[in-house]
Scaffold this motif. Sequence first.
Motif, mmCIF file in Angstrom:
data_model
loop_
_atom_site.group_PDB
_atom_site.id
_atom_site.type_symbol
_atom_site.label_atom_id
_atom_site.label_comp_id
_atom_site.label_asym_id
_atom_site.label_seq_id
_atom_site.Cartn_x
_atom_site.Cartn_y
_atom_site.Cartn_z
ATOM 1 N N UNK A 162 25.891 21.746 -20.181
ATOM 2 C CA UNK A 162 26.812 20.635 -20.163
ATOM 3 C C UNK A 162 27.955 20.807 -21.008
ATOM 4 N N UNK A 163 29.060 20.537 -20.471
ATOM 5 C CA UNK A 163 30.417 20.598 -21.468
ATOM 6 C C UNK A 163 30.839 19.161 -21.631
ATOM 7 N N UNK A 164 31.197 19.141 -23.020
ATOM 8 C CA UNK A 164 31.414 17.627 -23.540
ATOM 9 C C UNK A 164 32.716 17.599 -23.841
ATOM 10 N N UNK A 165 33.261 16.569 -23.967
ATOM 11 C CA UNK A 165 34.854 16.332 -24.621
ATOM 12 C C UNK A 165 34.631 14.864 -25.259
ATOM 13 N N UNK A 166 34.764 14.966 -26.682
ATOM 14 C CA UNK A 166 34.677 13.670 -27.400
ATOM 15 C C UNK A 166 35.853 13.501 -28.173
ATOM 16 N N UNK A 167 36.325 12.157 -28.512
ATOM 17 C CA UNK A 167 37.563 11.860 -29.112
ATOM 18 C C UNK A 167 37.455 10.270 -29.427
ATOM 19 N N UNK A 168 37.682 10.114 -30.671
ATOM 20 C CA UNK A 168 37.495 8.606 -30.812
ATOM 21 C C UNK A 168 36.131 8.161 -30.861
ATOM 22 N N UNK A 169 35.919 7.091 -29.904
ATOM 23 C CA UNK A 169 34.565 6.778 -29.600
ATOM 24 C C UNK A 169 34.076 6.959 -28.160
ATOM 25 N N UNK A 170 34.747 7.870 -27.499
ATOM 26 C CA UNK A 170 34.514 8.103 -26.028
ATOM 27 C C UNK A 170 34.091 9.520 -26.087
ATOM 28 N N UNK A 171 33.425 10.005 -24.979
ATOM 29 C CA UNK A 171 32.650 11.104 -24.553
ATOM 30 C C UNK A 171 32.774 11.231 -22.887
ATOM 31 N N UNK A 172 33.101 12.368 -22.417
ATOM 32 C CA UNK A 172 32.752 12.574 -21.016
ATOM 33 C C UNK A 172 32.261 13.965 -21.015
ATOM 34 N N UNK A 173 31.174 14.064 -19.989
ATOM 35 C CA UNK A 173 30.423 15.204 -19.886
ATOM 36 C C UNK A 173 30.647 16.017 -18.385
ATOM 37 N N UNK A 174 30.566 17.199 -18.273
ATOM 38 C CA UNK A 174 30.396 17.909 -17.033
ATOM 39 C C UNK A 174 29.228 18.498 -16.735
ATOM 40 N N UNK A 175 28.407 18.644 -15.897
ATOM 41 C CA UNK A 175 27.458 19.175 -15.564
ATOM 42 C C UNK A 175 27.742 20.579 -15.119
ATOM 43 N N UNK A 176 27.122 21.719 -15.528
ATOM 44 C CA UNK A 176 27.722 23.252 -15.235
ATOM 45 C C UNK A 176 26.434 23.690 -14.794
#
Length: 289
Positions: A162-176
């Motif tokens: 999983x690749x995650x991007x987090x900033x402030x209070x939010x995170x999105x993820x991509x399944x690889x």
Amino acid sequence: MKKYLLSLLTLAFCFALSQQHAAAQIKLPQASPEAMVKQTIGLTEIKVRYHAPGVKGRQIFGSLVPYGTLWRAGANEATLITFEDDLFLNHERVPAGTYSFFILPENETEWNIVLNKDTTLWGLEGYSELNDVAYLRVTPKKVPFHETLQFSFSDISTNKGTLNLAWENSQVSINIETEIEKKALANINKAIKAAAPDDWYTWAQAANYLLARRDQHEKALEYINKSIAIKENFYNNWVKARLYALNREYQVAANLSAKAMQLGPKEPESYQTYAREIESAYNEWKKRR
């Protein structure tokens, strides 16, 4: 003539002054420093290069990064993601390559990740949706506060992550998900062709990889027999025992594991890693004769 000489002297002075300024440039910390994270999943290296801005007391999503507007997923130059083999992102196949990485946050619950094949962008300047190669729907989730934007990898297994991007209070993820089988078999064929005449281990390693693949059973048996013909030892007998056990030929498997236990003391350091497992399997397979 005097005017000509004066012009030459003026040009020389300007050039020297410009060179002095160029040499005197000071290297200072960036407001959004460059960062890079990479991870091998299966046999594929995946790398993300980006510039990491800070929150700095600002409201980020829905304000600094407006909803409904494409965002560079970082600062300065476009964020870049590189992978050396085709892979699946959220079950969508994406060809190997390097891509600009964008996020389109529609609202608080619906975001999209966009990969674009133009890697020369500064922010959105020059962006064209005609160069998009992937458009992935993701759902942001609330996470503990991240002052600095951060990409990270998690949940790594044999061929997934999983690749995650987090900033402030939010995170999105991509399944690889990567395709390792084709590349692994190619690596096996390449290694076998290059193997030295006394290299028993390459053949054993190849057989061990194919061990659990029932459609490759005969090929695995061919490889392990080749390994044993070069140099018989506890390890290649142990691999061969497991091959027969998977085929439910438990008597043969028990005999081969007994042979492995007999040969093991000749290589005590290596054998200790496998000794308990071999003995346990031998005792189990004896019961199934």
